[in-house]
Design an enzyme around this catalytic site. Structure first.
Site, PDB file in Angstrom:
ATOM      1  N   LYS A 145       0.496  -1.018  -0.116  1.00 26.86           N
ATOM      2  CA  LYS A 145      -0.203  -0.031  -0.239  1.00 26.86           C
ATOM      3  C   LYS A 145       0.728   1.864  -0.172  1.00 26.86           C
ATOM      4  O   LYS A 145       0.381   2.308  -0.968  1.00 26.86           O
ATOM      5  CB  LYS A 145      -0.972  -0.152   1.626  1.00 26.86           C
ATOM      6  N   GLU A 150      -5.133  -5.653  -5.573  1.00 22.12           N
ATOM      7  CA  GLU A 150      -6.271  -6.161  -4.117  1.00 22.12           C
ATOM      8  C   GLU A 150      -6.487  -6.247  -2.458  1.00 22.12           C
ATOM      9  O   GLU A 150      -6.631  -6.095  -1.842  1.00 22.12           O
ATOM     10  CB  GLU A 150      -6.885  -7.684  -5.221  1.00 22.12           C
ATOM     11  N   GLY A 190      -6.012  -6.791   2.932  1.00 21.01           N
ATOM     12  CA  GLY A 190      -6.065  -8.794   2.904  1.00 21.01           C
ATOM     13  C   GLY A 190      -6.747  -9.133   1.954  1.00 21.01           C
ATOM     14  O   GLY A 190      -7.079  -9.068   0.412  1.00 21.01           O
ATOM     15  N   ILE A 235     -10.066  -9.545   1.679  1.00 19.80           N
ATOM     16  CA  ILE A 235     -11.499  -9.263   1.608  1.00 19.80           C
ATOM     17  C   ILE A 235     -11.198  -8.249   0.134  1.00 19.80           C
ATOM     18  O   ILE A 235     -10.737  -7.196  -0.494  1.00 19.80           O
ATOM     19  CB  ILE A 235     -12.206  -7.508   2.199  1.00 19.80           C
ATOM     20  N   GLY A 286       3.219 -11.189  18.501  1.00 19.73           N
ATOM     21  CA  GLY A 286       3.170 -11.457  17.210  1.00 19.73           C
ATOM     22  C   GLY A 286       1.943 -10.527  16.632  1.00 19.73           C
ATOM     23  O   GLY A 286       2.104 -10.313  15.229  1.00 19.73           O
ATOM     24  N   GLU A 336       4.136  -5.033  15.545  1.00 19.68           N
ATOM     25  CA  GLU A 336       5.253  -4.721  14.906  1.00 19.68           C
ATOM     26  C   GLU A 336       6.252  -3.978  16.560  1.00 19.68           C
ATOM     27  O   GLU A 336       5.405  -3.634  17.156  1.00 19.68           O
ATOM     28  CB  GLU A 336       5.840  -3.892  14.092  1.00 19.68           C
ATOM     29  N   ASP A 338      -0.609   3.631   8.014  1.00 24.34           N
ATOM     30  CA  ASP A 338      -0.772   2.746   7.582  1.00 24.34           C
ATOM     31  C   ASP A 338      -2.214   2.671   7.242  1.00 24.34           C
ATOM     32  O   ASP A 338      -2.372   2.693   5.803  1.00 24.34           O
ATOM     33  CB  ASP A 338      -0.804   0.956   8.402  1.00 24.34           C
ATOM     34  N   LYS A 383      -3.789   3.360   3.288  1.00 30.17           N
ATOM     35  CA  LYS A 383      -5.065   2.440   2.424  1.00 30.17           C
ATOM     36  C   LYS A 383      -6.202   3.004   1.978  1.00 30.17           C
ATOM     37  O   LYS A 383      -6.961   3.031   1.077  1.00 30.17           O
ATOM     38  CB  LYS A 383      -5.534   1.383   3.613  1.00 30.17           C
ATOM     39  N   GLY A 417      -2.124 -11.468   7.309  1.00 34.69           N
ATOM     40  CA  GLY A 417      -1.375 -12.923   7.422  1.00 34.69           C
ATOM     41  C   GLY A 417      -1.459 -13.273   6.339  1.00 34.69           C
ATOM     42  O   GLY A 417      -1.303 -12.800   5.081  1.00 34.69           O
TER      43      GLY A 417
END
Ligand code: HSE
Length: 420
Positions: free
Chosen positions: A105, A129, A134, A136, A187, A190, A201, A205, A302
């Site tokens: 992104k 996409e 992710g 979706i 995890g 980050e 982020d 997007k 993921g």
């Protein structure tokens, strides 16, 4: 059967996920589409380290030119992350007539104009996409099945890390820092969480989603951005008492003469469809003049969910005789620096005569009407928590009120917008 020769730029978490999905599900994809996906080369930093995948040695390379300049490779999948060298490599691939599939992104948002222009020039495809939400299929939805709509609103929970943190803060009454540390240990955040928790982020997007939904370029620098680091368990608990759930939202609205593009924490009524999207899930709620309202929900990160979107893009890139390039207006609609919202204002106020009058007086002076109010912990002469929820009001007017309140009698602890 048609063979589709792929080059992967990166074989880390996402690249490895794509490698696995093609290996495990490639023959089924072939049955369904007639396309046989073959990874010819994968770029790695060091041939000895490639995420424990059993990748034949001849597939691995440390030289990007082995992918970008190989005429047999028709589709380049970029998984390097970050702006550079990802953007330059995608540009080079497109220049060489190869279609590009990416989940990046940041590089996409920052270089969308050049990448689209190059794709248009050479006729290669640009597919992304996986860059938002992710698994979706939101990008496809906007560009294809929902094309016959004027999309007026797009409101997303597009960052799983912050949604996870806020969900746990709400469930446990825990402090932000405590949950963040735990998320890092698991995890789920980050080691340097800045890009997620400060809303960057989500801003990248929203810049992509807004540009596509409103057919007008929304640059990331135009997105108003506020992260979740100042949110306290008190904000969440008081909001809940008043019927709200707190989320980090990416909000895009097309108001005709201006676009709103903002990422910030916001309260939603508890019965809003986005309010029940918990944990690391993502969701995008849209309103279009013909489909009315809709929400798409799923896994936004993921390796496997992201690989699902990437392989979907690979198949589209291989099947399409001509690649779609989104139409964006030549003259972008301005992005507004003021907007209307309801506001939740949490204050510590002296419990003394006239304090409430001072607060409501300042609000009234700006033409702002109060919709709900709550006072807690009142002790005459002491300090009480005062929550005010306004009716719809202009952002700048609310900020002026907050600045003019006398901190001797009333300290503003947080101001949170209320959507929906
Ligand atoms: N860091 C993102 C998130 C995932 O937490 O949702 C990748 O876009």
């Amino acid at each position: 059967m048609k063979e589709v020769v792929l080059g992967l730029l990166g074989l880390g978490n996402i690249g490895g996920g794509v490698w696995d999905l093609i290996r495990e599900f490639g023959s089924e994809v072939e049955k369904r589409t007639g396309l046989s996906l073959r990874v010819k080369r994968a770029l790695v930093l060091d041939k000895r380290i490639h995420g424990g995948k059993e990748v034949p040695d001849e597939v691995l390379t440390t030289d990007a030119a082995d992918i970008l300049e190989d005429p047999e490779i028709r589709i380049v999948c970029e998984f390097l992350g970050g702006e550079q060298p990802a953007a330059s490599m995608m540009l080079r691939a497109l220049e060489n007539g190869k279609s590009v599939v990416t989940a990046n992104k940041m590089a996409l948002s920052l270089h969308f104009d050049e990448l689209r222009a190059m794709a248009r020039k050479t006729g290669a495809g640009l597919y992304y996409e996986a860059s938002v939400g992710g698994a979706i299929p939101i990008i496809n939805a906007i560009q294809s099945p929902l094309i016959a709509n004027h999309i007026e609103q797009i409101i997303g929970i597009v960052n799983g890390t912050t949604n996870y943190i806020l969900t746990r803060m709400a469930a446990e009454g825990a402090e932000y820092e405590t949950v963040l540390k735990d998320a890092q240990r698991l995890g789920l955040a980050e080691p340097d969480p800045t890009a997620d928790v400060e809303g960057m982020d989500a801003a990248y997007k929203l810049s992509i989603l807004g540009s596509l939904a409103f057919r007008s370029r929304v640059y990331v620098e135009q997105v108003y951005r506020e992260g979740i680091t100042r949110i306290t368990p008190e904000d969440i608990a008081f909001g809940r008492e008043m019927g709200y759930v707190l989320k980090l939202l990416a909000i895009g609205k097309d108001n005709g003469d201006a676009i709103e593009a903002r990422v910030h924490p916001a309260f939603l009524p508890a019965d809003h469809p986005l309010a029940r999207v918990d944990g690391s899930l993502n969701a995008v709620y849209l309103y279009g003049h013909s489909f009315k309202d809709m929400m798409l929900e799923g896994r936004g990160a993921g390796d496997a969910p992201t690989a699902s979107a990437i392989v979907g893009d690979i198949v589209q890139a291989a099947q399409n005789a001509t690649h779609p390039i989104p139409f964006l207006r030549e003259q972008p609609v301005p992005v507004a620096d003021d907007w209307q919202s309801k506001y939740f204002i949490r204050m510590k106020a002296k419990d003394a005569p006239g304090v409430l009058a001072e607060v409501t007086g300042l609000l009234a002076g700006e033409g702002i009407s109060v919709s709900a109010m709550m006072q807690k912990g009142a002790v005459p002469g002491g300090k009480a928590t005062l929550i005010v929820i306004t009716h719809i009001a202009p952002e700048k007017a609310v900020q002026r009120v907050v600045k003019s309140l006398n901190p001797e009698i009333c300290q503003v602890e947080n101001v949170i917008r209320v959507e929906g």
